[in-house]
Design a protein around this motif. Structure first.
Motif: not given
Length: 450
Positions: A246-253
């Motif tokens: 969740q954090f990583s997906i947000t960070a990728i965004g």
């Protein structure tokens, strides 16, 4: 000092737990914030832009570690709430195994991929050396970051949210002092800020470890606790990986957005960086409510107190709405003045860029806060997949907006990817939470009738 959240007034328990978590998160944010302020004031706009351009990458790697350790701590929290201390210590030992594995893989792979990643992000050539050096140091220090997050998550799982705060205050002061020493005395430039950050995180991790050893005998690990169990590893990964993603997906965004912002030049990068860091302080309260929700729901569900779970979630939603509306007004009125912390009074272009960002995103703060509430409530109940899908929805919406406007629209159009992402993330989270709540309520009714 442990905090049993299964008894007493829910609002009081939530606030007493949340406030230290929030202050702790603010001080953790303060590492990068202090780097930006000191670099901007002593080294200039380019240094501020360089550190700002690292923000999404730092969020990616630190967010992943924060997510997986928080996920592991859900099982520790549930075991603590059910008073199963042997099981709790076993999960603690398993979290050590898993953290060592992830840190080793991340450190090696990210150091090797540092240059390709920065090229993909369109990092400006005049900032490239500084960005590369800063991230290389951060990657080398991931063991310290993981150690602090894991130990702090264990303390929060047993209800102690104050101690990690105290240690973060100490390490934040150390970080500021080292920033000044490394930049003004040793002339290490932007990399000096990274060295200071890693050193400060190592100190906070060490303080947490010493405190646990001296204060909580029931947390002392024994030889038998380290018996490796694939079953336990799978249970922990089933919660930790989705939370980390969740954090990583947000960070990728945010990396996608950063790549789109980078083409507008150093002034836009610096303004976006300053605005984002101020907004991070605002969202820290939402993150803290989320962490509180996970612990509160985990303990009460472990104790079979479903009514307290439902009441607590409703109260937290009200508090998130109030905070979102208050901060929306403050940011609209005083955001420009806040930005001037990072820059000299003559850099009006940076201030204008940040104010543009605020006008586009601030109205959506209540939606942003609700993401953390429902995501963490589901995780506290033991459900990780749908919260992860909320992150996928968020990423898809952000990428779609950037794809449509990048190179063809204004800076403000790129910023609109944030509100779009926040609203999209709630689409799977809210209905699924109420579905799971109804499922648990039905089980409770059936148990009463049996």
């Amino acid at each position: 000092m442990t905090g049993d959240m299964t008894v007493g007034n829910p609002v009081k328990k939530i606030l007493l737990f949340m406030i230290p978590v929030c202050l702790g998160n603010i001080f953790q944010q303060f590492y990068n914030l202090a780097d930006s302020i000191i670099a901007g004031q002593f080294l200039g706009v380019n240094a501020l832009a360089a550190i700002g351009a690292t923000g999404s990458l730092v969020f990616l790697v630190v967010g992943w570690l924060n997510g997986i350790t928080s996920g592991f701590a859900v099982l520790i929290s549930q075991s603590f709430g059910a008073k199963r201390y042997d099981e709790m210590r076993h999960y603690m030992a398993m979290s050590i195994y898993l953290c060592v594995f992830f840190v080793a893989i991340m450190t090696v792979s990210l150091e090797l991929l540092n240059t390709p990643i920065l090229r993909l992000m369109n990092s400006p050539e005049e900032l490239f050396v500084d960005i590369h050096g800063y991230m290389a140091v951060i990657y080398a220090g991931l063991a310290a970051t993981a150690a602090y997050n894991a130990l702090a998550a264990i303390l929060r799982a047993i209800g102690d949210s104050r101690t990690p705060l105290y240690f973060l205050i100490v390490s934040s002061v150390v970080n500021v002092v080292l920033d000044i020493v490394f930049i003004t005395w040793l002339h290490l430039g932007v990399m000096g800020c990274a060295y200071a950050t890693v050193a400060a995180q190592a100190i906070s991790a060490l303080l947490c470890y010493v405190y646990i050893r001296k204060k909580f005998e029931f947390l002392h690990l024994r030889k038998e606790d380290f018996t490796f169990s694939w079953k336990s590893a799978k249970k922990m990964l089933a919660l930790g990986v989705p939370m980390g993603l969740q954090f990583s997906i947000t960070a990728i965004g945010t990396i996608i957005v950063q790549g789109a912002i980078n083409v507008y030049g150093s002034v836009s990068i610096a303004g976006f960086s300053a605005g984002s860091k101020i907004q991070n302080i605002v969202s820290t309260v939402f993150v803290s409510f989320g962490a509180t929700t996970a612990t509160y729901v985990g303990q009460n569900l472990g104790a079979g107190e479903l009514d307290r779970v439902k009441l607590g979630v409703r109260k937290i939603q009200m508090m998130i709405l109030i905070w979102g509306l208050v901060m929306m007004a403050i940011i609209y009125l005083f955001g420009g003045q806040m930005v001037r912390l990072f820059i000299g009074s003559g850099d009006t272009g940076v201030t204008e860029v940040a104010e543009t960002y605020f006008r586009v995103v601030a109205w959506c703060y209540p939606f942003l806060g609700s993401i953390y509430l429902y995501r963490n409530a589901l995780q506290g109940m033991g459900y990780g997949f749908i919260p992860m899908m909320g992150g996928v929805f968020e990423l898809a919406a952000r990428a779609l907006v950037v794809m449509l406007v990048s190179g063809r629209g204004s800076f403000a159009a790129v910023c609109a990817s944030d509100p779009a992402a926040w609203i999209a993330a709630l689409l799977p989270l809210v209905p699924y939470y109420f579905m799971i709540e109804a499922k648990f309520s039905k089980k409770a009714e059936q148990s009463k009738l049996a």
